[in-house]
Design a protein around this motif. Structure first.
Motif, PDB file in Angstrom:
ATOM      1  N   THR A  89     -20.975 -46.895  10.049  1.00  0.00           N
ATOM      2  CA  THR A  89     -20.176 -45.878   9.365  1.00  0.00           C
ATOM      3  C   THR A  89     -20.250 -46.115   7.866  1.00  0.00           C
ATOM      4  OG1 THR A  89     -18.649 -45.826  11.245  1.00  0.00           O
ATOM      5  CG2 THR A  89     -17.921 -44.753   9.214  1.00  0.00           C
ATOM      6  N   TYR A  91     -18.667 -44.835   4.232  1.00  0.00           N
ATOM      7  CA  TYR A  91     -17.523 -44.155   3.630  1.00  0.00           C
ATOM      8  C   TYR A  91     -17.803 -43.940   2.147  1.00  0.00           C
ATOM      9  CZ  TYR A  91     -15.130 -46.102   7.770  1.00  0.00           C
ATOM     10  OH  TYR A  91     -14.763 -46.454   9.050  1.00  0.00           O
ATOM     11  N   LYS A  97     -22.364 -37.232   1.763  1.00  0.00           N
ATOM     12  CA  LYS A  97     -23.093 -36.732   2.939  1.00  0.00           C
ATOM     13  C   LYS A  97     -24.268 -35.856   2.521  1.00  0.00           C
ATOM     14  CE  LYS A  97     -22.355 -34.791   7.547  1.00  0.00           C
ATOM     15  NZ  LYS A  97     -23.645 -34.089   7.550  1.00  0.00           N
ATOM     16  N   LEU A 100     -27.127 -38.051   1.328  1.00  0.00           N
ATOM     17  CA  LEU A 100     -27.851 -38.720   2.404  1.00  0.00           C
ATOM     18  C   LEU A 100     -28.632 -37.725   3.255  1.00  0.00           C
ATOM     19  CD1 LEU A 100     -25.355 -41.483   3.564  1.00  0.00           C
ATOM     20  CD2 LEU A 100     -27.519 -41.763   2.346  1.00  0.00           C
ATOM     21  N   ASP A 101     -28.033 -36.577   3.546  1.00  0.00           N
ATOM     22  CA  ASP A 101     -28.738 -35.569   4.350  1.00  0.00           C
ATOM     23  C   ASP A 101     -30.049 -35.162   3.686  1.00  0.00           C
ATOM     24  OD1 ASP A 101     -26.793 -35.576   6.279  1.00  0.00           O
ATOM     25  OD2 ASP A 101     -25.807 -33.732   5.608  1.00  0.00           O
ATOM     26  N   GLU A 116     -22.534 -42.438  11.027  1.00  0.00           N
ATOM     27  CA  GLU A 116     -21.420 -41.545  10.708  1.00  0.00           C
ATOM     28  C   GLU A 116     -21.115 -41.659   9.216  1.00  0.00           C
ATOM     29  OE1 GLU A 116     -16.782 -40.559  12.054  1.00  0.00           O
ATOM     30  OE2 GLU A 116     -17.738 -42.434  12.685  1.00  0.00           O
ATOM     31  N   VAL A 117     -21.005 -40.530   8.555  1.00  0.00           N
ATOM     32  CA  VAL A 117     -20.665 -40.501   7.130  1.00  0.00           C
ATOM     33  C   VAL A 117     -19.267 -39.906   6.999  1.00  0.00           C
ATOM     34  CG1 VAL A 117     -21.282 -39.661   4.838  1.00  0.00           C
ATOM     35  CG2 VAL A 117     -23.091 -40.236   6.496  1.00  0.00           C
ATOM     36  N   GLU A 119     -16.514 -38.847   4.364  1.00  0.00           N
ATOM     37  CA  GLU A 119     -16.118 -38.578   2.986  1.00  0.00           C
ATOM     38  C   GLU A 119     -14.595 -38.592   2.889  1.00  0.00           C
ATOM     39  OE1 GLU A 119     -19.873 -35.909   1.420  1.00  0.00           O
ATOM     40  OE2 GLU A 119     -18.031 -34.866   1.992  1.00  0.00           O
TER      41      GLU A 119
END
Length: 311
Positions: A89, A91, A97, A100-101, A116-117, A119
């Protein structure tokens, strides 16, 4: 519980120091480690360390400046190549997000584990049976967050000699007593948890602050921390420059630690103008004039987080 620095420089890497990344080793507590920030080259620093990316459980980004973020896509990709399969994960502030995407999709990076991101805008961002993590906004050129890691108190140790005197053998009732509840044996003897348990093991607090000027949220985040990691980009004669660039000086970091009642202060995020360790000694002296329990963060060195004893 130990702090381990993978990067201590501000802005750009130098031959002496890499840009920001801090690991919190929780091998005894969780058989894992957590990371705070991931500047460019962090995965190379990990290769030179005792850390293994497969054990990385959580990664906290303080803000979206490159010296705290540019190493993240590569590290996430390498974690998979190095056999990391456990969920991870990450944070950080809004925008993480999307970053990174785009980075992972354009590079067609394959992440063979659950990523899992999360925010956030501060507050309580994680909690389980043994830890919780709180965050609050600091004062920087962009949104920058500090993190307060709180280890929950653990039950004390059972007095096995006293339990043997009661004729109680190891078994399920030990767990009941360990949880703080009284038990009654088959012989009708009531054993109270208070008489067979030592004092609870007090949890520790670690605070890692992102880039910031001195600000109101620094104090509650660092309140009674067993270890405070605070940036000290400049010596105090450059206080005006520090304010202009939304950073802190050595003295300001020490004043935060003192006012918050922290037990130990680790200075990091040093300007490139201070090259060698010898050039950082005057910064250490400045901070120690305000808060004696101060150390300079050195890369590839372990700093134990000692458990406070007594009242």
């Amino acid at each position: 519980m130990e702090i381990y620095f993978l990067g201590t420089n501000a802005g750009v890497p130098t031959l002496q120091r890499n840009v920001t990344s801090v690991a919190l080793r929780l091998l005894e507590e969780r058989r894992s480690f957590w990371m705070f920030d991931c500047g460019e080259g962090t995965q190379h620093q990990v290769l030179r360390s005792p850390l293994r990316l497969g054990r990385l459980e959580k990664l906290f980004i303080t803000h979206l400046h490159g010296d705290h973020l540019f190493g993240l896509p590569g590290l996430l990709s390498s974690r998979g190549y190095q056999g990391g399969t456990a969920p991870l994960t990450v944070y950080g502030p809004p925008g993480l997000k999307a970053y990174l995407d785009i980075s992972l999709s354009v590079s067609q990076s394959r992440i063979p584990y659950k990523l899992e991101v999360v925010e956030h805008n501060g507050g309580l961002i994680f909690e389980d049976d043994s830890f919780k993590v709180e965050s609050a906004l600091l004062e920087h050129r962009i949104d920058s967050y500090g993190y307060r890691v709180i280890e929950k108190d653990r039950p004390g140790s059972l007095n096995t000699e006293r339990l043997k005197a009661y004729g109680l053998k190891p078994g399920p009732l030990y767990g009941v007593l360990k949880s703080g509840r009284d038990v009654t044996t088959d012989e009708g003897i009531t054993i109270t948890a208070a008489e067979v348990l030592s004092e609870p093991k007090r949890g520790r607090i670690v605070t890692v602050l992102g880039d910031t000027r001195p600000c109101g949220n620094s104090i509650p985040l660092a309140r009674e921390a067993d270890l405070l990691v605070h940036e000290a980009t400049f010596s105090h004669d450059l206080a005006r420059m520090a304010r202009d660039y939304h950073h802190s000086t050595t003295v300001q970091a020490a004043e935060i630690a003192k006012e918050a009642g922290a037990r130990q202060l680790l200075l990091t995020h040093f300007s490139s103008r201070y090259g060698s360790l010898d050039e950082l000694i005057p910064l250490l002296d400045e901070a120690r004039s305000i808060f004696s329990e101060t150390l300079l963060a050195e890369e590839f060195r372990l700093y134990p987080v000692e458990r406070k004893t007594g009242n």
